[in-house]
Design a protein around this motif. Sequence first.
Motif, PDB file in Angstrom:
ATOM      1  N   THR A   1       5.528  26.840  -6.481  1.00 19.01           N
ATOM      2  CA  THR A   1       6.760  27.673  -5.399  1.00 19.01           C
ATOM      3  C   THR A   1       6.420  29.224  -5.671  1.00 19.01           C
ATOM      4  OG1 THR A   1       7.769  26.151  -7.384  1.00 19.01           O
ATOM      5  CG2 THR A   1       9.427  28.152  -6.982  1.00 19.01           C
TER       6      THR A   1
ATOM      7  N   ARG B   1       5.111  30.630  -2.709  1.00 22.93           N
ATOM      8  CA  ARG B   1       6.477  30.537  -1.478  1.00 22.93           C
ATOM      9  C   ARG B   1       7.074  31.751  -1.279  1.00 22.93           C
ATOM     10  NH1 ARG B   1       8.327  24.285  -2.386  1.00 22.93           N
ATOM     11  NH2 ARG B   1       6.431  23.158  -1.344  1.00 22.93           N
ATOM     12  N   LEU B   2       7.583  31.883  -2.699  1.00 24.39           N
ATOM     13  CA  LEU B   2       8.196  33.444  -2.595  1.00 24.39           C
ATOM     14  C   LEU B   2       7.992  34.260  -2.904  1.00 24.39           C
ATOM     15  CD1 LEU B   2       9.896  31.475  -5.843  1.00 24.39           C
ATOM     16  CD2 LEU B   2      10.962  32.052  -3.245  1.00 24.39           C
TER      17      LEU B   2
ATOM     18  N   THR C   1      -2.027  32.853  -4.822  1.00 26.21           N
ATOM     19  CA  THR C   1      -1.003  33.005  -5.470  1.00 26.21           C
ATOM     20  C   THR C   1      -2.387  32.412  -6.940  1.00 26.21           C
ATOM     21  OG1 THR C   1       0.819  31.956  -5.307  1.00 26.21           O
ATOM     22  CG2 THR C   1       0.320  32.040  -7.066  1.00 26.21           C
TER      23      THR C   1
ATOM     24  N   THR D   1      12.053  38.852  -5.217  1.00 23.33           N
ATOM     25  CA  THR D   1      11.105  37.739  -4.359  1.00 23.33           C
ATOM     26  C   THR D   1      10.627  38.957  -3.205  1.00 23.33           C
ATOM     27  OG1 THR D   1      12.482  36.837  -2.924  1.00 23.33           O
ATOM     28  CG2 THR D   1      11.739  35.961  -4.783  1.00 23.33           C
TER      29      THR D   1
ATOM     30  N   SER E   1      11.787  20.594 -11.908  1.00 25.12           N
ATOM     31  CA  SER E   1      11.421  19.302 -10.915  1.00 25.12           C
ATOM     32  C   SER E   1      12.130  17.966 -10.543  1.00 25.12           C
ATOM     33  CB  SER E   1      10.246  19.142 -10.701  1.00 25.12           C
ATOM     34  OG  SER E   1       9.893  18.393 -12.356  1.00 25.12           O
TER      35      SER E   1
ATOM     36  N   ASP F   1      15.051  21.457  -4.361  1.00 30.37           N
ATOM     37  CA  ASP F   1      13.238  22.982  -4.269  1.00 30.37           C
ATOM     38  C   ASP F   1      14.633  23.957  -3.665  1.00 30.37           C
ATOM     39  OD1 ASP F   1      10.613  22.740  -3.338  1.00 30.37           O
ATOM     40  OD2 ASP F   1      11.729  23.501  -1.339  1.00 30.37           O
TER      41      ASP F   1
ATOM     42  N   GLN G   1      13.446  27.452  -5.587  1.00 29.23           N
ATOM     43  CA  GLN G   1      12.533  28.547  -5.646  1.00 29.23           C
ATOM     44  C   GLN G   1      14.125  29.687  -5.596  1.00 29.23           C
ATOM     45  OE1 GLN G   1      10.624  28.773  -1.843  1.00 29.23           O
ATOM     46  NE2 GLN G   1      11.272  26.633  -1.073  1.00 29.23           N
ATOM     47  N   SER G   2      14.852  29.298  -5.793  1.00 25.03           N
ATOM     48  CA  SER G   2      15.962  31.071  -5.764  1.00 25.03           C
ATOM     49  C   SER G   2      16.259  30.797  -7.636  1.00 25.03           C
ATOM     50  CB  SER G   2      17.665  30.015  -5.287  1.00 25.03           C
ATOM     51  OG  SER G   2      18.555  30.660  -6.058  1.00 25.03           O
TER      52      SER G   2
ATOM     53  N   TRP H   1      12.579  28.680 -10.697  1.00 20.67           N
ATOM     54  CA  TRP H   1      11.312  28.900 -11.718  1.00 20.67           C
ATOM     55  C   TRP H   1      11.898  30.017 -12.766  1.00 20.67           C
ATOM     56  CZ3 TRP H   1       9.228  34.199 -11.319  1.00 20.67           C
ATOM     57  CH2 TRP H   1      10.208  34.981 -10.227  1.00 20.67           C
TER      58      TRP H   1
END
Length: 426
Positions: free
Chosen positions: A45, A48-49, A63, A113, A181, A186, A190-191, A194
């Motif tokens: 995660t 991606r961010l 990462t 992010t 999870s 998803d 991500q918003s 995490w």
Amino acid sequence: MNDISAALPIDRPVTASSWRIIASASIGNALEWFDLVAYGFFAITISRLFFPAGSASVSLMLTLGTFGVSFFMRPLGAVVLGVYADKAGRKAALTLSILLMMTGTLLIAVMPTYTSIGLVAPVGMVLARMIQGFSAGGEFGSATAFLAEYAPTRRGFFASWQAASQGLTTLIAAGFGSILSSTLSDAQMQSWGWRIPFLFGLLIGPVAYYIRTQIDETPEFTATERAERPLTDTLANQKERLLLAMSVVVLGTVSSYLILFMPTYAVKQLGIPSSSAFSAIVVTGVVQMIGAPLAGHWSDLHGRTRIMLGAAVLFLLLAWPAFAYLAAHPTFGAMIGIQLFIGVIMIAYFGPLPALLSELFPTQTRTTGMSIAYNLSVTVFGGFSPFIITWLISASGSTLAPSFYIMVAAAASIVALLRVRAIGLR
């Protein structure tokens, strides 16, 4: 090597006061490990961010590279905070390290992010991890010295709570990973999802700081004449012991960070669902939390090197068959079995390790020696374990690559342990 602690009758039973001492030293290590585990568990995660790239694999490598880069600060933290602990005291170093760790955790928890602030986001993430790395560099040595010196004839049991606290935080972080999870989409993960584990980690910090301000310095350190130049004394007079300590740590750190990497490995290489991968980690956390004090206690009775050698040999012989079985049977049950296997053998090795490291160095330079040796080894062999394993899998095309790495680590630590026995430590 003369060790003044051997002549001090400071052994104490495990009373309510003893548990407060254990908690004060272990809680900072718990916070450090919780943040490391959370970062590793949510690596996909975070990639991606904060580290977007044209390839998902490249993004993940960036990462994991950031995870490893922070470890370059550990040796610096080991020197600065280790010397500080040997001159100003274990309590002073423990209090400072927890403040630094809280600062790094706060930055990660609130960092916008890449889509919000561009390149500032990955740079900020690296900065936060470097602050945490500096803090962690002094945390292990100071906390281990504190625990080991509190009860010299029960060093194994008391110092093993360093490993037990890691098990507790692995358990908590895995619980977060499993619940989040399986319950969040998803997009929700991500918003904001995490960030929850890191915000939780912030709650530990003030408690740890308060507890550490209320503890007394260890009697052993108080009774010992201070070294004027602990760093110079360590580097000039204890070279072999530094090398042995580093080599002994290799297997402990590789096996620990292999566990940290397993959810990513299970998802990316075996196709196991994230919720199942995190649930399997819970097994390891329970084993580590319960098993570390038992292994430490047994090492007080039967010797550290005997137990650690047995665990290292098992890793050397069984790592490849274990991963071969998991690759052939990529199921939740197999994942549980492998995590149990790694957890039991790892804790048999790691439980007595802090006490053995403390016995390699005299009181005057104990924190400096342990901090440098532990953090150099962790930096080289542990912090980059996820990155190295990912590269090995890519280069070899084999999902069994993690076993190759742990077998090499086991061989190196076996050689070191045999030499430790030869110089008279049991």
